[in-house]
Design an enzyme around this catalytic site. Structure first.
Site, PDB file in Angstrom:
ATOM      1  N   ALA A   6       0.331  -1.380  -0.292  1.00  0.00           N
ATOM      2  CA  ALA A   6      -0.281   0.202  -0.171  1.00  0.00           C
ATOM      3  C   ALA A   6       0.535   1.427   0.124  1.00  0.00           C
ATOM      4  O   ALA A   6       0.750   2.016   0.554  1.00  0.00           O
ATOM      5  CB  ALA A   6      -0.665   0.129   1.227  1.00  0.00           C
ATOM      6  N   GLY A   7       1.205   1.021  -1.138  1.00  0.00           N
ATOM      7  CA  GLY A   7       2.697   2.898  -1.420  1.00  0.00           C
ATOM      8  C   GLY A   7       1.227   4.121  -1.962  1.00  0.00           C
ATOM      9  O   GLY A   7       0.315   3.842  -1.702  1.00  0.00           O
ATOM     10  N   ALA A   8       1.967   4.417  -3.361  1.00  0.00           N
ATOM     11  CA  ALA A   8       1.397   5.522  -3.416  1.00  0.00           C
ATOM     12  C   ALA A   8       0.058   4.744  -4.260  1.00  0.00           C
ATOM     13  O   ALA A   8      -1.036   5.359  -3.925  1.00  0.00           O
ATOM     14  CB  ALA A   8       1.936   6.152  -4.322  1.00  0.00           C
ATOM     15  N   LYS A  67       7.437  -2.648  -5.087  1.00  0.00           N
ATOM     16  CA  LYS A  67       8.677  -2.829  -5.964  1.00  0.00           C
ATOM     17  C   LYS A  67       9.140  -4.247  -7.232  1.00  0.00           C
ATOM     18  O   LYS A  67       8.524  -5.041  -5.706  1.00  0.00           O
ATOM     19  CB  LYS A  67       9.717  -2.001  -5.214  1.00  0.00           C
ATOM     20  CG  LYS A  67       9.485  -0.088  -5.221  1.00  0.00           C
ATOM     21  CD  LYS A  67       9.541   0.934  -6.351  1.00  0.00           C
ATOM     22  CE  LYS A  67       9.265   1.743  -5.490  1.00  0.00           C
ATOM     23  NZ  LYS A  67       9.299   2.644  -6.726  1.00  0.00           N
ATOM     24  N   ASN A 117       5.330  -2.479 -12.545  1.00  0.00           N
ATOM     25  CA  ASN A 117       6.382  -1.699 -13.196  1.00  0.00           C
ATOM     26  C   ASN A 117       7.128  -2.568 -13.679  1.00  0.00           C
ATOM     27  O   ASN A 117       7.817  -4.006 -12.849  1.00  0.00           O
ATOM     28  CB  ASN A 117       7.301  -0.635 -13.101  1.00  0.00           C
ATOM     29  CG  ASN A 117       7.024   1.018 -12.954  1.00  0.00           C
ATOM     30  OD1 ASN A 117       5.844   1.223 -14.150  1.00  0.00           O
ATOM     31  ND2 ASN A 117       6.865   1.695 -12.347  1.00  0.00           N
ATOM     32  N   ALA A 136      -0.539   8.630  -8.789  1.00  0.00           N
ATOM     33  CA  ALA A 136      -0.740   8.624  -7.841  1.00  0.00           C
ATOM     34  C   ALA A 136       0.714   8.948  -7.052  1.00  0.00           C
ATOM     35  O   ALA A 136       1.688   8.818  -7.523  1.00  0.00           O
ATOM     36  CB  ALA A 136      -1.315   6.810  -7.240  1.00  0.00           C
ATOM     37  N   LYS A 138       5.221  -1.260 -21.764  1.00  0.00           N
ATOM     38  CA  LYS A 138       5.289  -0.482 -20.774  1.00  0.00           C
ATOM     39  C   LYS A 138       6.624  -0.186 -20.041  1.00  0.00           C
ATOM     40  O   LYS A 138       7.270   0.710 -20.074  1.00  0.00           O
ATOM     41  CB  LYS A 138       4.555  -0.604 -19.871  1.00  0.00           C
ATOM     42  CG  LYS A 138       4.652   1.036 -18.814  1.00  0.00           C
ATOM     43  CD  LYS A 138       3.611   0.730 -18.036  1.00  0.00           C
ATOM     44  CE  LYS A 138       3.596   1.361 -15.913  1.00  0.00           C
ATOM     45  NZ  LYS A 138       2.729   1.296 -15.231  1.00  0.00           N
ATOM     46  N   ASN A 147       6.069  15.295 -15.014  1.00  0.00           N
ATOM     47  CA  ASN A 147       5.657  14.117 -13.814  1.00  0.00           C
ATOM     48  C   ASN A 147       7.717  14.403 -13.510  1.00  0.00           C
ATOM     49  O   ASN A 147       8.271  14.616 -14.121  1.00  0.00           O
ATOM     50  CB  ASN A 147       5.688  12.817 -14.304  1.00  0.00           C
ATOM     51  CG  ASN A 147       4.104  13.524 -14.321  1.00  0.00           C
ATOM     52  OD1 ASN A 147       3.681  14.299 -14.777  1.00  0.00           O
ATOM     53  ND2 ASN A 147       3.309  11.590 -14.252  1.00  0.00           N
ATOM     54  N   ARG A 148       8.303  13.909 -12.023  1.00  0.00           N
ATOM     55  CA  ARG A 148       9.418  13.511 -11.700  1.00  0.00           C
ATOM     56  C   ARG A 148       8.921  12.133 -12.223  1.00  0.00           C
ATOM     57  O   ARG A 148       8.208  11.342 -11.612  1.00  0.00           O
ATOM     58  CB  ARG A 148       9.452  14.117 -10.436  1.00  0.00           C
ATOM     59  CG  ARG A 148       9.514  15.553 -10.496  1.00  0.00           C
ATOM     60  CD  ARG A 148       9.785  15.824  -8.929  1.00  0.00           C
ATOM     61  NE  ARG A 148      10.707  15.495  -8.442  1.00  0.00           N
ATOM     62  CZ  ARG A 148      12.194  16.343  -9.622  1.00  0.00           C
ATOM     63  NH1 ARG A 148      11.847  17.455  -9.987  1.00  0.00           N
ATOM     64  NH2 ARG A 148      12.810  16.586  -8.549  1.00  0.00           N
TER      65      ARG A 148
END
EC number: 1.1.1.169
Length: 294
Positions: A11-13, A74, A98, A122, A178, A243-244
């Site tokens: 439950a990160g971003a 991650k 990702n 997010a 992606k 965006n970063r």
């Protein structure tokens, strides 16, 4: 099958946003987190940005039984969480991560695994506070290209939560596409400490990004996929110009990146096909070098 319990493994971003939207739609949601984020979630979850909400959430440090489990950790933590998920009935496990290879790792330990790709934005403004930064699309599907009831069920839950979601028969293509786009944008922004838009605005950076994309295109072509990688990189960089990238944010925070599962995966697949992905390898080693100095 009626879905009631949905679990967010990491439950990160992104995980916090997806979990919040699903809980607001009336499902029981389990937020699995650790450290300061877990402690903050015990006090509640705040959502701001495109949606504003304050939620009381059920959070824990260990996974539990669920009908659907979304994996949002991650990529380098996938094996660790997969082993934990093997100890419970996690239901249908869907990766929204990702990089390449997460689904294969999860499938070693979990009964039913789906691939997933999302472009929802997010950001974690603070522990326990997620910013809903951008709407996008979420695609889920079987890695072998079948259209299954489980994939449709997962997409339906996401649609109930107000997200644009679709069960597709080409999720492997979408995961690789992606990854190739991320490979061309993320390491360059991370090493040069710039926002995504600079990758196309700066001709020197664009020359590198285009070369990375072309190597990815060659690898995907050998896999049987036609993908205009450079055009897609340009489009994404322009759409997310301010965006970063997550890789830049990771390095700024002194954290490990997912480069091994992005550029590293392209290099590895290229070696299988006899394609020398020299530019991807260079970026991979540069990011490794920065990481080792953290």
């Amino acid at each position: 099958m009626r879905v009631q319990r949905v679990q967010i493994m990491g439950a990160g971003a992104l995980g916090s946003l997806v979990g919040a939207l699903i809980q607001l739609a009336g499902y029981d949601v389990i937020f699995v987190a650790r450290g300061k984020q877990l402690e903050a979630l015990k006090k509640g979850l705040r959502v701001s940005g495109l949606k504003n909400a304050e939620l009381k959430v059920y959070c824990t440090s260990q996974p539990e039984d669920a009908d659907i489990t979304f994996v949002t950790v991650k990529a380098y933590d996938t094996e660790t969480v997969a082993k934990k998920l093997a100890e419970v009935d996690a239901g249908v496990v869907c990766s929204l991560q990702n990089g390449v290879g997460n689904e294969e790792i999860l499938a070693k330990y979990c009964r039913k695994v789906l691939g997933g790709v999302t472009t929802y934005g997010a950001n974690l403004k603070d522990y326990g506070h997620v910013v809903y930064a951008g709407e996008g699309y979420t695609y889920v599907g079987e890695m072998d290209g079948r259209v299954s009831g489980e994939a449709e069920m997962v997409a339906e839950v996401l649609r109930d939560a107000g997200m644009r979601a679709e069960a597709v028969n080409d999720i492997e293509f979408r995961i690789w596409a992606k990854a190739v786009v991320n490979a061309a944008i993320n390491p360059i922004t991370a090493i040069c400490r710039v926002k995504n838009g600079e990758v196309v605005r700066n001709p020197h950076l664009w020359e590198v990004a285009r070369a990375v994309a072309d190597e990815g295109r060659q690898v995907m072509a050998r896999m049987g996929y036609e993908f205009d990688a450079a055009s897609e990189v340009r489009k994404v960089a322009e759409m997310t110009a301010e965006n970063r990238s997550s890789m830049l944010q990771d390095l700024e925070r002194g954290k490990r990146t997912e480069v091994e599962f992005i550029n590293g995966a392209i290099v590895k697949k290229g070696e299988e096909f006899g394609i020398d992905c020299a530019v991807n390898r260079t970026l991979l080693n540069l990011v490794r070098g920065v990481e080792s100095g953290l």
